[in-house]
Design an enzyme around this catalytic site. Structure first.
Site, PDB file in Angstrom:
ATOM      1  N   LYS A 193      -5.583   1.022  -0.469  1.00 37.48           N
ATOM      2  CA  LYS A 193      -6.249   1.179   0.692  1.00 37.48           C
ATOM      3  C   LYS A 193      -7.126   2.440   0.763  1.00 37.48           C
ATOM      4  O   LYS A 193      -8.390   2.374   0.809  1.00 37.48           O
ATOM      5  CB  LYS A 193      -5.535   1.078   2.071  1.00 37.48           C
ATOM      6  N   ARG A 268      -0.438  -2.194  12.922  1.00 40.18           N
ATOM      7  CA  ARG A 268       0.935  -2.338  12.140  1.00 40.18           C
ATOM      8  C   ARG A 268       1.601  -3.521  12.946  1.00 40.18           C
ATOM      9  O   ARG A 268       2.520  -4.255  12.306  1.00 40.18           O
ATOM     10  CB  ARG A 268       1.958  -1.123  11.995  1.00 40.18           C
ATOM     11  N   ARG A 307       2.260   7.009  -9.367  1.00 42.88           N
ATOM     12  CA  ARG A 307       1.746   7.912  -8.294  1.00 42.88           C
ATOM     13  C   ARG A 307       2.971   8.989  -7.873  1.00 42.88           C
ATOM     14  O   ARG A 307       2.529  10.079  -7.660  1.00 42.88           O
ATOM     15  CB  ARG A 307       1.271   7.169  -6.769  1.00 42.88           C
ATOM     16  N   ARG A 313       5.836  12.963  -3.474  1.00 38.57           N
ATOM     17  CA  ARG A 313       6.394  12.086  -2.625  1.00 38.57           C
ATOM     18  C   ARG A 313       7.741  11.287  -2.899  1.00 38.57           C
ATOM     19  O   ARG A 313       7.752  10.532  -3.935  1.00 38.57           O
ATOM     20  CB  ARG A 313       5.535  10.935  -1.881  1.00 38.57           C
ATOM     21  N   ARG A 325      10.497  -0.657   1.242  1.00 36.36           N
ATOM     22  CA  ARG A 325       9.304  -0.370   1.786  1.00 36.36           C
ATOM     23  C   ARG A 325       8.293  -1.573   1.898  1.00 36.36           C
ATOM     24  O   ARG A 325       7.703  -1.977   3.059  1.00 36.36           O
ATOM     25  CB  ARG A 325       8.289   0.761   1.339  1.00 36.36           C
TER      26      ARG A 325
END
Length: 369
Positions: A193, A268, A307, A313, A325
Site C-alpha cells: 500500500k 480498520r 523487508r 522491524r 498479523r
C-alpha cells in the site's frame, strides 16, 4: 444535488423536518401568548413561506403583516441594510412576534430592533426558523428557534442564491468542494500500500495520509492530540477512534485545496469507516472507492520477511508473528470491505507482479472513477 447559477447545493433539511420545526414553534408561541392576539411580522423576502405556513398552523386569532429589508449580495451578508417597506399600522401596546427565516450574523435583527424602538409595542419577540450560532455576533435575545444549523450558506424554503431557489420546498446547503477524488487504499500487511500510494499521489496529485505517519508525527511533536494518544497507549488502552479522526481531520484541513486524498491504514473497522464518511461529508466530499490489493498469503510472508532484512522491524522478521498479523487482518479489518461493498465502492485489484504492473492496474481503476 442541484445547480443554481454557478454553484452546486446538496440536500440538507427535508420538507418534513421543516414542518416539524414550525409545528414546535407554533405550540411554544401559542402556549406563551394564551388568548392574546399577536401581530406576526414576516421579514421579506425570505420569510414569506415561513409566515404563510406558520399562521395557517397557528390555532388562535392573529394579525399578519410584513416589512422588507435587504442585506444580502450573492452568498455574503452585506453591512448595508435598507428598510425598503416599513410598517403601516399602529402597534402601540401590541405583542409583536418577528418571524425570520434565518438569523446568522444578526445584522438584520439589529435593524429590526431599531425599527421597533419607537413603536411603543408591549412586547417584541423574535422567532427564527433557522439559526447559525457560530455566526451570531449580537446580544439580542432569540425567543423561539426552529433548527440550529452550521455556518454554511443555504437555499430553499424562501432563501435564495441571487434570486434562485426561494421556491424549493426543502433546504439545500452549498457544496463548497466541487471536485475531489478520495480513495481508501486497502490490503493486508505486505500488500504494498505504501509503495503504491507514493506513485499514485504523484501521478494524480493526491495527498497520501498514512495513519501510522500521522500518529508518529503527532506524538513526536507533542501536539495536543499526540499527547492524548500517548496517554491511552501508556495505559495499554486502545486510542479512541475520535482521536484518530481528529488527527485525520487536521491533515485534511492542512490540505484543503488538494485534488483528493489516499487514506492508508484507515479505516480498520466499520465504525471507523462510518466516522470517515462523516468527516468527508463535513468537507462536502466523499470516499469514492476502497481499492483493495489482493495478494496470496505465501507471497505476503515472503515479502515481509525480505523487508524485515532491512527494515529493522521485529514484526517483519518472525514468520509466526507475520502469520498472526495476517490472521488479525482477516478476522478484524477485512470486514470493512463489506461496508464499502454495500455502497458499491469496493474494488479488488491483483496486488501481485511487478510494482509497475500493479501501479498500472490501480491507475485504470482510478481513471474510471
Amino acid at each position: 444535488m442541484i445547480k443554481l447559477h454557478d454553484k452546486y447545493f446538496k440536500p440538507f433539511i427535508s420538507a418534513g423536518e421543516i414542518e416539524a420545526a414550525i409545528d414546535k414553534m407554533v405550540v411554544e408561541i401559542a402556549n406563551d401568548l394564551g388568548d392574546e392576539i399577536p401581530v406576526f411580522i414576516g421579514i421579506l423576502n425570505g420569510s414569506f413561506m415561513l409566515t404563510s405556513d406558520f399562521v395557517k398552523k397557528y390555532p388562535k386569532p392573529c394579525e399578519v403583516t410584513f416589512i422588507k429589508l435587504a442585506s444580502y449580495e450573492g452568498v455574503k451578508s452585506s453591512d448595508d441594510i435598507q428598510r425598503l417597506i416599513g410598517l403601516t399600522q399602529d402597534l402601540t401596546g401590541r405583542t409583536v412576534i418577528i418571524l425570520e427565516d434565518i438569523i446568522d450574523t444578526g445584522k438584520t435583527l439589529a435593524e429590526v430592533n431599531r425599527i421597533f424602538e419607537n413603536e411603543k409595542v408591549k412586547t417584541l419577540k423574535i422567532a427564527t426558523l433557522f439559526y447559525k450560532p457560530e455566526a451570531y455576533k449580537k446580544d439580542f435575545k432569540l425567543h423561539y428557534i426552529g433548527i440550529e444549523i452550521p455556518n454554511k450558506f443555504i437555499v430553499g424554503y424562501g432563501l435564495d442564491y441571487d434570486n434562485l431557489g426561494r421556491d424549493l420546498p426543502e433546504v439545500y446547503q452549498i457544496k463548497e468542494t466541487q471536485h475531489m477524488t478520495n480513495i481508501v487504499l486497502f490490503g493486508p500487511p505486505g500488500a504494498g500500500k505504501g509503495t503504491q500510494a507514493n506513485f499514485l499521489k504523484e501521478k494524480y496529485n493526491l495527498v497520501h495520509i498514512s495513519t501510522g505517519d500521522v500518529f508518529r508525527y503527532n506524538m513526536k511533536n507533542d501536539t495536543a492530540l499526540g499527547m492524548l494518544a500517548k496517554s491511552y497507549i501508556e495505559k495499554g488502552a486502545l486510542v479512541p477512534d475520535q482521536v484518530t479522526i481528529d488527527m485525520l481531520n487536521a491533515e485534511v484541513e492542512k490540505n484543503a485545496d488538494a485534488n483528493g486524498f489516499i487514506f492508508d491504514g484507515f479505516p480498520r473497522t466499520t465504525a471507523q469507516a462510518e466516522a470517515l464518511n462523516k468527516l468527508m461529508d463535513s468537507k462536502d466530499s466523499q470516499i469514492n472507492a476502497m481499492i483493495a490489493l489482493e495478494v496470496e498469503d505465501e507471497v505476503l510472508v515472503e515479502r515481509l520477511l525480505k523487508r524485515g532484512e532491512t527494515s529493522g522491524r521485529a514484526d517483519d522478521a518472525d514468520e509466526s508473528i507475520i502469520r498472526n498479523r495476517l490472521k488479525v487482518y482477516y478476522d478484524e479489518t477485512a470486514v470493512v470491505s463489506d461496508f464499502y461493498s454495500a455502497q458499491n465502492k469496493f474494488i479488488a485489484v491483483n496486488g501481485e507482479g511487478t510494482i509497475e504492473d500493479i501501479t498500472e492496474r490501480l491507475s485504470k481503476v482510478i481513471d474510471s472513477l
